[in-house]
Motif scaffolding. Structure first.
Motif, PDB file in Angstrom:
ATOM      1  N   UNK A 164       0.835  -1.206   0.000  1.00 21.94           N
ATOM      2  CA  UNK A 164       0.000   0.000   0.000  1.00 21.94           C
ATOM      3  C   UNK A 164       0.866   1.251   0.000  1.00 21.94           C
ATOM      4  N   UNK A 165       1.899   1.265   0.817  1.00 20.75           N
ATOM      5  CA  UNK A 165       2.773   2.441   0.857  1.00 20.75           C
ATOM      6  C   UNK A 165       3.468   2.665  -0.488  1.00 20.75           C
ATOM      7  N   UNK A 166       3.963   1.590  -1.108  1.00 17.67           N
ATOM      8  CA  UNK A 166       4.637   1.760  -2.399  1.00 17.67           C
ATOM      9  C   UNK A 166       3.665   2.181  -3.493  1.00 17.67           C
ATOM     10  N   UNK A 167       2.447   1.671  -3.448  1.00 18.80           N
ATOM     11  CA  UNK A 167       1.452   2.097  -4.439  1.00 18.80           C
ATOM     12  C   UNK A 167       1.089   3.567  -4.239  1.00 18.80           C
ATOM     13  N   UNK A 168       1.075   4.021  -2.996  1.00 24.14           N
ATOM     14  CA  UNK A 168       0.850   5.445  -2.744  1.00 24.14           C
ATOM     15  C   UNK A 168       1.994   6.291  -3.285  1.00 24.14           C
ATOM     16  N   UNK A 169       3.220   5.820  -3.143  1.00 24.97           N
ATOM     17  CA  UNK A 169       4.370   6.530  -3.715  1.00 24.97           C
ATOM     18  C   UNK A 169       4.191   6.650  -5.229  1.00 24.97           C
ATOM     19  N   UNK A 170       3.864   5.533  -5.874  1.00 24.30           N
ATOM     20  CA  UNK A 170       3.700   5.547  -7.335  1.00 24.30           C
ATOM     21  C   UNK A 170       2.573   6.489  -7.744  1.00 24.30           C
ATOM     22  N   UNK A 171       1.473   6.435  -7.031  1.00 22.55           N
ATOM     23  CA  UNK A 171       0.346   7.316  -7.351  1.00 22.55           C
ATOM     24  C   UNK A 171       0.732   8.781  -7.150  1.00 22.55           C
ATOM     25  N   UNK A 172       1.464   9.049  -6.089  1.00 22.38           N
ATOM     26  CA  UNK A 172       1.887  10.419  -5.803  1.00 22.38           C
ATOM     27  C   UNK A 172       2.811  10.934  -6.909  1.00 22.38           C
ATOM     28  N   UNK A 173       3.723  10.100  -7.357  1.00 21.60           N
ATOM     29  CA  UNK A 173       4.624  10.493  -8.438  1.00 21.60           C
ATOM     30  C   UNK A 173       3.831  10.778  -9.708  1.00 21.60           C
ATOM     31  N   UNK A 174       2.847   9.932  -9.973  1.00 19.65           N
ATOM     32  CA  UNK A 174       2.080  10.064 -11.211  1.00 19.65           C
ATOM     33  C   UNK A 174       1.134  11.257 -11.204  1.00 19.65           C
ATOM     34  N   UNK A 175       0.478  11.506 -10.069  1.00 18.88           N
ATOM     35  CA  UNK A 175      -0.596  12.495 -10.068  1.00 18.88           C
ATOM     36  C   UNK A 175      -0.338  13.761  -9.252  1.00 18.88           C
ATOM     37  N   UNK A 176       0.457  13.675  -8.211  1.00 18.42           N
ATOM     38  CA  UNK A 176       0.610  14.814  -7.312  1.00 18.42           C
ATOM     39  C   UNK A 176       1.383  15.950  -7.963  1.00 18.42           C
ATOM     40  N   UNK A 177       0.983  17.132  -7.614  1.00 23.53           N
ATOM     41  CA  UNK A 177       1.675  18.340  -8.061  1.00 23.53           C
ATOM     42  C   UNK A 177       1.872  18.382  -9.564  1.00 23.53           C
ATOM     43  N   UNK A 178       0.958  17.798 -10.302  1.00 27.75           N
ATOM     44  CA  UNK A 178       1.006  17.785 -11.775  1.00 27.75           C
ATOM     45  C   UNK A 178       2.361  17.333 -12.295  1.00 27.75           C
TER      46      UNK A 178
END
Length: 169
Positions: free
Chosen positions: A65-79
Motif C-alpha cells: 500500500x505504501x509503495x502504491x501510494x508513492x507511485x500514485x503520488x509520483x504520477x498524479x501529485x503536483x502535476x
C-alpha cells in the motif's frame, strides 16, 4: 508458484541488487498477491490460519500500500512537478515515525473475568499490540527499500524535522 519462486515474507530486495522503483513496486505487489492467495486458499479448504500467515499477509499489504501510494503520488501529485527523489523523501519522512512508534504495553496476562466481553477485550488488546508491531516492521522494510532508491534522501532528513516535512533532494 513453487517454494523457490515465492517472494520473501518481508518484501525487502536483496541489497546487492540495484533496485528500481518499478521493481520494488512489482515485488511488493507480488508478495501481497502471494500472501492473499495463500490466505484465501487455506480458508477455502477450511484450514486454520497461523499467526505467521496472518502476519506475513498484513505486512505485505502494508508495504505494498505504501509503495502504491508513492507511485500514485509520483504520477498524479503536483502535476508531475515533484521528482521521484523528492517524492520518496516525502514518504520516508511520513513513514519513518512508524518504525519508532512506541510499542503498546503487553496486555495483562490475567483475564479479569470470564465471558464474551472480557475475552473480546483481551483479544483486541493483543491484536492492537500485534498490529503496532507489524506496522513497525513494515516501516523498517519500506525504509530499507527506499534507501536502495534514494540513499541521499534518507540521510538528508534531520532528526528534528517533523513528519510531513520532506528533505530536499
Amino acid at each position: 508458484m513453487n517454494d523457490a519462486q515465492q517472494p520473501p515474507a518481508t518484501g525487502t530486495p536483496t541489497p546487492a541488487v540495484p533496485a528500481s522503483l518499478e521493481a520494488i513496486i512489482e515485488q511488493a505487489r507480488s508478495a501481497r498477491q502471494h500472501h492473499t492467495e495463500d490466505t484465501f486458499r487455506r480458508l477455502g479448504r477450511g484450514e486454520r490460519l497461523s499467526a505467521e500467515q496472518i502476519y506475513d499477509t498484513l505486512h505485505a499489504h502494508t508495504v505494498c500500500t505504501w509503495w502504491l501510494l508513492v507511485a500514485r503520488h509520483i504520477e498524479y501529485a503536483d502535476s508531475g512537478g515533484l521528482r521521484r527523489s523528492q517524492t520518496i523523501a516525502r514518504f520516508i519522512s511520513w513513514i519513518a515515525p512508524y518504525a519508532t512508534d512506541p510499542t503498546p504495553p503487553e496486555p495483562a496476562t490475567q483475564a479479569p473475568a470470564s465471558g464474551a466481553d472480557s475475552e473480546r477485550g483481551a483479544a483486541l488488546d493483543q491484536l492492537e499490540r500485534s498490529l503496532a508491531l507489524i506496522r513497525q516492521n513494515a516501516a523498517r522494510a519500506f525504509l530499507t527499500q527506499a534507501e536502495t532508491l534514494a540513499p541521499a534522501c534518507s540521510h538528508q532528513q534531520t532528526p528534528d524535522a517533523s513528519p510531513g516535512q520532506e528533505a530536499t533532494a
